[in-house]
Design an enzyme around this catalytic site. Structure first.
Site, short mmCIF file in Angstrom:
data_model
loop_
_atom_site.label_atom_id
_atom_site.label_comp_id
_atom_site.label_asym_id
_atom_site.label_seq_id
_atom_site.Cartn_x
_atom_site.Cartn_y
_atom_site.Cartn_z
N ARG A 205 4.02 -24.56 23.18
CA ARG A 205 3.97 -23.14 22.80
C ARG A 205 4.87 -22.92 21.58
O ARG A 205 4.54 -22.19 20.66
CB ARG A 205 4.39 -22.22 23.96
CG ARG A 205 4.59 -20.78 23.53
CD ARG A 205 4.52 -19.74 24.64
NE ARG A 205 5.13 -20.15 25.88
CZ ARG A 205 6.46 -20.27 26.09
NH1 ARG A 205 7.31 -20.00 25.13
NH2 ARG A 205 6.91 -20.66 27.25
N TYR B 75 -11.69 -3.27 11.92
CA TYR B 75 -12.35 -3.96 13.02
C TYR B 75 -12.10 -3.22 14.34
O TYR B 75 -10.97 -2.78 14.60
CB TYR B 75 -11.80 -5.40 13.07
CG TYR B 75 -12.32 -6.23 14.18
CD1 TYR B 75 -13.63 -6.69 14.16
CD2 TYR B 75 -11.50 -6.58 15.25
CE1 TYR B 75 -14.11 -7.47 15.20
CE2 TYR B 75 -11.98 -7.37 16.28
CZ TYR B 75 -13.30 -7.81 16.26
OH TYR B 75 -13.77 -8.58 17.27
N ASP C 231 -6.17 -7.72 6.42
CA ASP C 231 -7.03 -8.56 7.25
C ASP C 231 -8.13 -9.07 6.33
O ASP C 231 -9.03 -8.33 5.94
CB ASP C 231 -7.59 -7.75 8.42
CG ASP C 231 -8.49 -8.58 9.33
OD1 ASP C 231 -9.05 -9.59 8.86
OD2 ASP C 231 -8.66 -8.20 10.50
N LYS D 244 -14.00 -16.94 12.27
CA LYS D 244 -15.08 -16.63 11.35
C LYS D 244 -15.18 -17.72 10.26
O LYS D 244 -15.49 -18.83 10.58
CB LYS D 244 -14.85 -15.23 10.78
CG LYS D 244 -14.41 -14.19 11.83
CD LYS D 244 -15.47 -13.88 12.87
CE LYS D 244 -14.94 -13.08 14.07
NZ LYS D 244 -14.24 -11.84 13.77
C1 LIG Z 1 -13.33 -10.94 14.47
C2 LIG Z 1 -12.35 -10.15 13.72
C3 LIG Z 1 -11.07 -9.91 14.22
C4 LIG Z 1 -10.64 -10.37 15.59
O1 LIG Z 1 -10.58 -11.74 15.67
P1 LIG Z 1 -10.79 -12.57 17.03
O2 LIG Z 1 -10.65 -13.97 16.59
O3 LIG Z 1 -12.17 -12.22 17.54
O4 LIG Z 1 -9.73 -12.11 17.97
C5 LIG Z 1 -10.18 -9.20 13.44
N1 LIG Z 1 -10.54 -8.73 12.23
C6 LIG Z 1 -11.76 -8.92 11.72
C7 LIG Z 1 -12.10 -8.37 10.37
C8 LIG Z 1 -12.72 -9.64 12.44
O5 LIG Z 1 -13.94 -9.82 11.93
#
Ligand SMILES: *Cc1c(COP(=O)(O)O)cnc(C)c1O
Length: 399
Positions: free
Chosen positions: A60, A112, A185, A210
């Site tokens: 961790r 998001y 983000d 992603k």
């Molecule tokens: C998918 C996504 C998240 C969240 O990510 P996870 O890996 O699903 O927890 C946050 N911001 C954006 C823009 C996303 O597309």
């Protein structure tokens, strides 16, 4: 060597993105020469004598596969430091944990859904105060920043699902004048397309689920920063809160990163071809009401996009005017699967109003233009002609 020092290796600094993606943080294994970072699938590390470690105690706190990923992401973001998390939400949760009750955070008004949810439904209960603003409206953002003491501004660009472009440099400048910090983000762009720290942002967040992972086979997150004090605080919280990724998932992200530049080039080329087709189709057919893609020369954010994006990415949306037409369009697609998520090699289509953004109140969705006939595409890396042909034939079928 201290953790902070390990992140400051300069060896790969002068190399290009693709070279850094393949090598930085991933030099051949010292012990065996393995050219791929080994998966250190272990929870704990033997100590020579109590307290005398080889740099790792417990996974961790730190794990060599994770450290390789963290170095790689720092390198791609041209950041001094990066941290890996179990999900994008795990990354955001950890950043939010650095705030105190009474602190204010200003969120882009179409962030998001999970980000909206964690601040309004989880951290609101701990006394974090969240406000919303349309970050592409710089004057409105300025007013909010000047009228309240805001700890963090959190924005996404391009926004989801309307693909609005937020000027990272302008927002960061305003925020800094008001002693606030900016979190970007950058999931939709990936570091190949935008490196927000270079435009003045303080923190970059990714859902590595992603584009960084890129194969729809893992869930993960990451944070990159330059400020060493902030890094130490977030690193403390990474261990304290525990939203850490397992070694195998770290390895999968590292594997994805090696082809990130190739994939983003292809995602962007394919998306541009589809956007062009849909845009031209809009003047021929009444079925398409709008096309949102920052690469289109007359899209509202195009000039800012040109400034801060290397390419325009694989995400786009368009409105088919009627929900029934939209449903039959999706049914008619042969290559695009109807699914949430994005950024994988395979093409996906979805209706945000019914799927990813269904948790937003209907009035909110209507106000923003997220209708039940808006289609969002995550364009994959299949052959360009096949994808355009698929869209074209499904459009013909849709009444
Ligand atoms: C998918 C996504 C998240 C969240 O990510 P996870 O890996 O699903 O927890 C946050 N911001 C954006 C823009 C996303 O597309």
């Amino acid at each position: 060597m201290t953790e902070a020092k390990k992140h400051l290796s300069n060896r790969w600094k002068s190399y290009g993105f693709s070279t850094r993606a393949i090598h930085d943080g991933q030099e051949p294994d010292e012990l065996t020469g393995a050219v791929t970072v080994p998966i250190y699938q272990t929870s704990t590390f033997a100590q020579e004598s109590p307290g005398k470690t080889k740099g790792y105690e417990y996974s961790r706190t730190g794990n060599p596969t994770r450290l390789a990923l963290e170095k790689s992401i720092a390198s791609l973001e041209k950041a001094r430091h990066a941290l890996a998390f179990s999900s994008g939400m795990g990354a955001i949760l950890t950043i939010a944990s650095s705030l105190r009750s009474g602190d204010k955070i200003l969120l882009g008004d179409d962030v998001y859904g999970g980000t909206y949810r964690i601040f309004t439904k989880v951290f609101a209960n701990f006394g974090l105060d969240c406000e919303f603003v349309d970050p592409s409206d710089i004057e409105a953002a300025d007013q909010k920043l000047a009228s309240k003491k805001i700890a963090y501004v959190l924005i996404e660009t391009p926004t989801n699902p309307l693909m609005k472009i937020v000027d990272i440099h302008a927002v960061s400048k305003l925020a800094h004048e008001n002693n606030s910090r900016v979190i970007v983000d950058s999931t939709f762009s990936s570091p190949y397309i935008t490196t927000p720290l270079g435009f003045g942002a303080d923190v970059v967040v990714h859902s590595t689920t992603k584009y960084l992972g890129g194969h729809s086979d893992l869930v993960g997150g990451a944070v990159a920063v330059n400020d060493s004090e902030l890094y130490e605080r977030l690193k403390f919280l990474q261990n304290a809160c525990g939203a850490v990724p397992g070694p195998f998932d770290c390895w999968l992200v590292l594997r994805g990163i090696k082809t990130l530049s190739l994939r983003m080039e292809k995602h962007s080329r394919n998306a541009a071809a589809i956007a062009k087709f849909l845009y031209e189709e809009m003047s021929r057919s009444k079925k398409i009401h709008s096309v949102n893609y920052p690469g289109l020369p007359d899209s509202p954010g195009h000039n800012i996009a040109k400034k801060q994006m290397k390419l325009y990415g694989g995400m786009m949306s368009f409105d088919l005017g009627r929900e029934e037409r939209t449903v039959s369009f999706l049914k008619g697609l042969k290559l695009f699967s109807t699914a949430e998520s994005l950024g994988g090699v395979e093409s996906l289509a979805e209706v945000p109003g019914i799927m990813t953004h269904a948790s937003l109140p209907e009035s909110e969705r209507r106000k923003k233009g997220i209708t039940n006939s808006l289609v969002r595409l995550s364009v994959g890396i299949e052959d360009e002609e096949d994808l355009v042909q698929d869209i074209s034939q499904a459009l013909k079928l849709a009444r």
